[in-house]
Design a protein around this motif. Structure first.
Motif, PDB file in Angstrom:
ATOM      1  N   PRO A 385     -13.843  26.715   8.255  1.00 54.27           N
ATOM      2  CA  PRO A 385     -12.551  26.531   8.926  1.00 54.27           C
ATOM      3  C   PRO A 385     -11.441  26.255   7.932  1.00 54.27           C
ATOM      4  O   PRO A 385     -11.658  25.639   6.881  1.00 54.27           O
ATOM      5  N   GLU A 390      -9.491  24.904  13.984  1.00 55.32           N
ATOM      6  CA  GLU A 390     -10.750  25.579  13.694  1.00 55.32           C
ATOM      7  C   GLU A 390     -11.870  24.572  13.429  1.00 55.32           C
ATOM      8  O   GLU A 390     -13.025  24.806  13.790  1.00 55.32           O
ATOM      9  N   TYR A 394     -15.756  24.069  15.298  1.00 56.90           N
ATOM     10  CA  TYR A 394     -16.743  24.517  14.321  1.00 56.90           C
ATOM     11  C   TYR A 394     -18.147  23.968  14.568  1.00 56.90           C
ATOM     12  O   TYR A 394     -19.034  24.133  13.753  1.00 56.90           O
TER      13      TYR A 394
END
Length: 559
Positions: A385, A390, A394
């Motif tokens: 990420p 993100e 993850y």
């Protein structure tokens, strides 16, 4: 009256340059000299501004040629008695304190004046060493004078920056810009290729002496046997690093290999007073595929740095060997950072923090739910990420309703004195079916294959986001392969029935140990993955009938 108050507030918020050189500017310039190592002439060339908001006064300043390198000196009254808090912030802060920046800047200024790097072969090397001996931080670790002849000016500058400012994974974009400027100013364009630097036990923070070997493209003779596993026959060596500790003979190393776009990380290890090397494949991370890889070491610990930098984009991973034994080795991804030396933007992921860097601004710290990055052996089809959002997404996926646990006993009843059904290894997946009250803590009702029982909530937090341990928190479950035909049993007792005969070479995850038996999950695919197959076949297998490794890939290499 109202207009006068508004005018006063506006004046307080104006840059101090508009108010004239006052005490705040003078104090700030003195701070630049005393703490950050600037000369008085350099400090005088700073643009400085003052803002006052309530009980807080903030002075910000930057070199006129580098407006993105902003220093901050903040003072705030925090009590009625006049008690104050202070905060000083540097654009180059990398976790070791502001004092080191000042020491590094003074060292570099002295080198520039004396021309040590320019006259490296004509006494510059010895003068550099003599100055190193006077450095405040040489008590931590330092180059061996005996082996200083092996070091080039570029490598000496690299070492100096890492000694003073931490390893490159933790450098801010501004620090990378400063480092590049210092290299350019000295005409250094070389890239480290291969060298050995010895660090000796000395000073207040005495360490076991150790040797650090860095090499690329060609493996040194002394490590060729370690990296000559038959499974590497079709792979090309890219780069590597090895620590050798003291006189004991123990050593740990990491090498990167390539085959087309594929990349493979291989760890080697030698135990105390045992000359035999052990070789482990520790991952084929998706993030490394197709990239140039340069492996080095953090100078103050047994950590490996993976450098993926290209041009102005500096990209690094910090890897930590973990759970290393004769047959098992893992690499935990401790940190990940990127810095763009052209834009001054970047980020760093470590522990439970995501840090964003923007030029001219203070770093922005955002708290993550936990450790994000996982292990090099994790099976992912996506790169690491690069944003906070993100990172939140993850997590490694788990089957619906299942939670990961680690080091927790499964009990027959809701009591720590009831029958023990096994202590389950970190990474085992359990299905949570209910919660029962207990004294003094509640118990979780769980299922693991055909076993049903209870786990104490004070040891197994199965309600944590989204439950239990986050998947990447878990060390990968050990895997095993049968060495002969052996029964898979319903239990560990003499009268417990056999489910079936397991054939030689069948593979499984080890979930727990009870007496002389492992409780196992045999995957439907026949090949263990990152997590156990919750729909696989469960049972007990005798410990003497299997060989164990960290991952399926390590089992392949153990053939």
């Amino acid at each position: 009256m109202k207009n006068a108050i508004i005018l006063l507030l506006c004046l307080l918020l104006l840059p101090i340059a508009a108010l004239g050189e006052g005490d705040a500017a003078a104090d700030f310039r003195q701070l630049l000299v005393s703490s950050f190592g600037y000369t008085e002439e350099e400090a005088a060339d700073f643009q400085i501004e003052l803002t006052i908001e309530g009980n807080k006064s903030t002075v910000r300043g930057w070199p006129k040629a580098r407006p993105e390198w902003v220093y901050t000196d903040e003072e705030e009254i925090i009590s009625d008695s006049g008690m104050k808090s202070y905060r000083e912030l540097s654009p180059f802060e990398s976790g070791l304190g502001i004092g080191r920046e000042g020491s590094l800047r003074r060292f570099l200024r002295e080198e520039r004046e004396q021309g040590w790097f320019k006259n490296w072969e004509q006494g510059g090397r010895e003068a550099f060493w003599a100055r190193m001996e006077k450095t405040d931080y040489i008590q931590y670790h330092f180059l061996s004078k005996e082996h200083l002849h092996q070091i080039t000016p570029g490598q000496a500058l690299d070492f100096l920056f890492q000694l003073m400012m931490n390893h490159p994974v933790r450098w801010t974009p501004a620090l990378w810009q400063w480092y590049e400027e210092e290299r350019a100013a000295r005409g250094i364009s070389e890239t480290s290729n291969a060298y050995t630097a010895l660090y000796l036990e000395d000073g207040v923070y005495a360490r076991t002496p150790y040797a650090l070997h860095l090499f690329r493209e060609e493996i040194p003779m002394e490590f060729q046997a370690a990296f000559s596993h038959p499974q590497l026959e079709d792979w090309q060596f890219l780069s590597g690093a090895v620590y050798e500790f003291g006189k004991s003979g123990s050593a740990t190393g990491l090498g990167a290999f390539g085959k087309g776009e594929e990349r493979l990380l291989v760890m080697i290890r030698r135990n105390n007073n045992d000359p035999a090397w052990r070789t482990y494949p520790v991952g084929m991370p998706h993030h490394l595929q197709g990239k140039d890889i340069l492996i080095s070491c953090a100078h103050d610990a047994s950590l490996f740095i993976v450098d993926l930098s290209q041009g102005t984009m500096k990209e690094h991973l910090l890897l930590s060997p973990e759970s290393v034994s004769d047959t098992i080795a893992y690499l935990r991804i401790e940190e990940y950072s990127q810095s763009n030396t052209e834009t001054g933007e970047g980020f760093r992921i470590y522990e439970n923090q995501f840090v964003t860097y923007q030029p001219g601004q203070e770093p922005i710290y955002q708290t993550l739910p936990g450790w994000v990055l996982g292990f090099a052996s994790d099976e992912r089809d996506a790169p690491l990420p690069t944003t906070f959002e993100e990172c939140l997404a993850y997590d490694l996926p788990l089957p619906e309703g299942y939670r990961a646990v680690g080091g927790v006993h499964l009990r027959e009843k809701t009591s720590s004195h009831s029958r023990d059904l096994g202590e389950f290894y970190t990474g085992a997946l359990v299905k949570m079916t209910g919660t029962l009250s207990g004294d003094p803590y509640p118990w979780y009702q769980v299922e693991i294959g055909f076993l049903k029982g209870y786990m104490a909530s004070n040891y197994a937090d199965l309600t944590h986001r989204p439950g239990g341990l986050r998947p990447q928190d878990c060390t990968p479950l050990k895997v095993a392969q049968t060495t002969k035909k052996t029964p898979l049993r319903w239990g560990t007792g003499l009268l417990d029935r056999k489910k079936r005969d397991v054939q030689p070479g069948e593979r499984m995850h080890l979930l727990a140990m009870l007496g002389n038996y492992y409780y196992v999950s045999i995957p439907r695919s026949g090949q263990p993955g990152r997590f156990m197959d919750t729909e696989g076949e469960y049972g007990y297998i005798h410990k003497n009938d299997v060989k164990i490794a960290g991952t399926a890939l390590q089992l392949d290499w153990a053939q």
